[in-house]
Design a protein around this motif. Structure first.
Motif, PDB file in Angstrom:
ATOM      1  N   GLU A   3     -15.061  11.018   8.897  1.00  5.43           N
ATOM      2  CA  GLU A   3     -15.323   9.627   8.547  1.00  5.43           C
ATOM      3  C   GLU A   3     -14.856   9.318   7.118  1.00  5.43           C
ATOM      4  OE1 GLU A   3     -19.251   6.949   8.497  1.00  5.43           O
ATOM      5  OE2 GLU A   3     -19.109   8.297  10.229  1.00  5.43           O
ATOM      6  N   ILE A   4     -15.138  10.214   6.192  1.00  4.63           N
ATOM      7  CA  ILE A   4     -14.711  10.041   4.798  1.00  4.63           C
ATOM      8  C   ILE A   4     -13.189  10.112   4.711  1.00  4.63           C
ATOM      9  CG2 ILE A   4     -14.751  11.095   2.504  1.00  4.63           C
ATOM     10  CD1 ILE A   4     -17.676  11.803   3.011  1.00  4.63           C
ATOM     11  N   ALA A   5     -12.593  11.010   5.475  1.00  5.24           N
ATOM     12  CA  ALA A   5     -11.129  11.130   5.481  1.00  5.24           C
ATOM     13  C   ALA A   5     -10.492   9.834   5.974  1.00  5.24           C
ATOM     14  CB  ALA A   5     -10.698  12.312   6.345  1.00  5.24           C
ATOM     15  N   GLU A   6     -11.081   9.219   6.984  1.00  5.98           N
ATOM     16  CA  GLU A   6     -10.562   7.950   7.501  1.00  5.98           C
ATOM     17  C   GLU A   6     -10.705   6.826   6.473  1.00  5.98           C
ATOM     18  OE1 GLU A   6      -8.427   5.842  10.026  1.00  5.98           O
ATOM     19  OE2 GLU A   6      -8.945   7.934  10.405  1.00  5.98           O
ATOM     20  N   LEU A   7     -11.835   6.784   5.756  1.00  9.33           N
ATOM     21  CA  LEU A   7     -12.039   5.795   4.703  1.00  9.33           C
ATOM     22  C   LEU A   7     -11.005   5.965   3.585  1.00  9.33           C
ATOM     23  CD1 LEU A   7     -15.938   5.695   4.391  1.00  9.33           C
ATOM     24  CD2 LEU A   7     -14.440   3.866   5.190  1.00  9.33           C
ATOM     25  N   ARG A   8     -10.712   7.217   3.234  1.00 10.51           N
ATOM     26  CA  ARG A   8      -9.708   7.484   2.206  1.00 10.51           C
ATOM     27  C   ARG A   8      -8.326   7.008   2.643  1.00 10.51           C
ATOM     28  NH1 ARG A   8     -11.618  13.447   0.210  1.00 10.51           N
ATOM     29  NH2 ARG A   8     -13.278  12.710  -1.151  1.00 10.51           N
ATOM     30  N   LYS A   9      -8.002   7.221   3.907  1.00 10.38           N
ATOM     31  CA  LYS A   9      -6.714   6.756   4.435  1.00 10.38           C
ATOM     32  C   LYS A   9      -6.635   5.231   4.388  1.00 10.38           C
ATOM     33  CE  LYS A   9      -5.833  10.545   7.647  1.00 10.38           C
ATOM     34  NZ  LYS A   9      -5.705  10.905   9.070  1.00 10.38           N
ATOM     35  N   ASP A  10      -7.738   4.575   4.787  1.00 12.99           N
ATOM     36  CA  ASP A  10      -7.778   3.105   4.741  1.00 12.99           C
ATOM     37  C   ASP A  10      -7.613   2.592   3.309  1.00 12.99           C
ATOM     38  OD1 ASP A  10      -8.132   2.937   7.470  1.00 12.99           O
ATOM     39  OD2 ASP A  10     -10.316   2.638   7.365  1.00 12.99           O
ATOM     40  N   LEU A  11      -8.299   3.225   2.381  1.00 12.91           N
ATOM     41  CA  LEU A  11      -8.196   2.840   0.984  1.00 12.91           C
ATOM     42  C   LEU A  11      -6.772   3.044   0.482  1.00 12.91           C
ATOM     43  CD1 LEU A  11      -9.501   1.887  -1.640  1.00 12.91           C
ATOM     44  CD2 LEU A  11     -10.165   4.244  -2.090  1.00 12.91           C
ATOM     45  N   LEU A  12      -6.146   4.141   0.840  1.00 14.57           N
ATOM     46  CA  LEU A  12      -4.774   4.416   0.437  1.00 14.57           C
ATOM     47  C   LEU A  12      -3.818   3.376   1.024  1.00 14.57           C
ATOM     48  CD1 LEU A  12      -2.864   6.245  -1.102  1.00 14.57           C
ATOM     49  CD2 LEU A  12      -2.697   7.693   0.925  1.00 14.57           C
ATOM     50  N   ARG A  13      -4.015   3.001   2.292  1.00  7.16           N
ATOM     51  CA  ARG A  13      -3.192   1.959   2.908  1.00  7.16           C
ATOM     52  C   ARG A  13      -3.327   0.622   2.170  1.00  7.16           C
ATOM     53  NH1 ARG A  13      -5.579   2.790   7.978  1.00  7.16           N
ATOM     54  NH2 ARG A  13      -4.993   4.912   8.397  1.00  7.16           N
ATOM     55  N   ILE A  14      -4.546   0.271   1.806  1.00  9.64           N
ATOM     56  CA  ILE A  14      -4.783  -0.980   1.079  1.00  9.64           C
ATOM     57  C   ILE A  14      -4.088  -0.947  -0.278  1.00  9.64           C
ATOM     58  CG2 ILE A  14      -6.574  -2.355  -0.092  1.00  9.64           C
ATOM     59  CD1 ILE A  14      -8.457  -1.575   2.261  1.00  9.64           C
ATOM     60  N   GLN A  15      -4.194   0.181  -0.969  1.00  7.67           N
ATOM     61  CA  GLN A  15      -3.551   0.301  -2.280  1.00  7.67           C
ATOM     62  C   GLN A  15      -2.032   0.203  -2.161  1.00  7.67           C
ATOM     63  OE1 GLN A  15      -5.219   4.020  -3.599  1.00  7.67           O
ATOM     64  NE2 GLN A  15      -6.874   3.009  -4.737  1.00  7.67           N
ATOM     65  N   VAL A  16      -1.460   0.820  -1.143  1.00  6.62           N
ATOM     66  CA  VAL A  16      -0.013   0.759  -0.935  1.00  6.62           C
ATOM     67  C   VAL A  16       0.409  -0.662  -0.597  1.00  6.62           C
ATOM     68  CG1 VAL A  16       1.853   1.505   0.608  1.00  6.62           C
ATOM     69  CG2 VAL A  16       0.249   3.187  -0.309  1.00  6.62           C
TER      70      VAL A  16
END
Length: 176
Positions: A3-16
Motif C-alpha cells: 500500500e505504501i509502495a503504491e502511494l509512493r508511485k502515485d506521488l512520483l507520478r504527480i510530481q512528474v
C-alpha cells in the motif's frame, strides 16, 4: 508494505506530471515585479532628460532640488519624480528600510544624470540603471508585466512656471 509502495508511485507520478507546469509566482516575485515596473517607468523619463540635466547649471540644479514643485521647471519636476520612482525601487528592494537623505543622494549620483556629467558618464549611469532593472525583472520571473504606458511629454525648457494664483474674491461683493 504494498500500500505504501503504491502511494509512493502515485506521488512520483504527480510530481512528474507537475514538473513541466508553471508555478504561480511567489510574493517576492510579485514585489520585484512592482519594483521593476517602477524602474521601467522612470527610465522612460530619465532617458528623455539626461542630456538636458547634464547640461544644466549646477547652482540652478541644486536650487531646484530644494524648491517645492511650484518653483521647479516642468522638466525638473519630471526628473525628480522619475528619480524618486527609480531610487525608491532600488533601495527598498536592497534594504527594505527607510531611505535616508544621504542614501538617496548617493543613489542619485550613482544612477541618475547630474549637471556636468560627460557623455561617457551618462552612458555608464544608463548601463547601471539597465543592469539593476534587468536584475529586478529577472527576480520577478513570470510575475513581471510591463507598466501601462501613459502619455507623459517631458518639456525641454528650464524656466520655472509662473506661480499659480487664485482669482481674488471681493469681500464686499454679494454672493448670489
Amino acid at each position: 508494505d504494498p500500500e505504501i509502495a503504491e502511494l509512493r508511485k502515485d506521488l512520483l507520478r504527480i510530481q512528474v506530471d507537475r514538473a513541466g507546469q508553471d508555478k504561480e509566482p511567489n510574493q517576492g516575485q510579485y514585489t520585484a515585479a512592482g519594483y521593476a515596473g517602477r524602474m521601467e517607468q522612470a527610465e522612460a523619463t530619465v532617458s528623455q532628460v539626461d542630456t538636458d540635466i547634464a547640461g544644466m547649471n549646477w547652482a540652478s540644479f541644486e536650487a531646484q532640488l530644494r524648491l517645492p514643485s511650484a518653483g521647479q521647471s516642468a522638466q525638473m519636476q519630471s526628473y525628480m519624480q522619475a528619480s524618486r520612482n527609480f531610487i525608491n525601487a532600488v533601495l527598498r528592494r536592497e534594504s527594505g528600510a527607510v531611505i535616508s537623505p544621504s542614501e538617496f543622494a548617493e543613489a542619485r549620483q550613482q544612477y541618475l544624470p547630474q549637471p556636468g556629467d560627460t557623455d561617457d558618464t551618462l552612458a555608464q549611469k544608463a548601463a547601471n540603471r539597465a543592469y539593476v532593472y534587468t536584475t529586478m525583472k529577472r527576480a520577478a520571473g513570470k510575475a513581471y508585466e510591463p507598466p501601462v504606458a501613459l502619455p507623459s511629454p517631458v518639456p525641454s525648457h528650464e524656466t520655472p512656471p509662473p506661480p499659480r494664483q487664485r482669482p481674488r474674491q471681493n469681500p464686499f461683493r454679494s454672493r448670489q
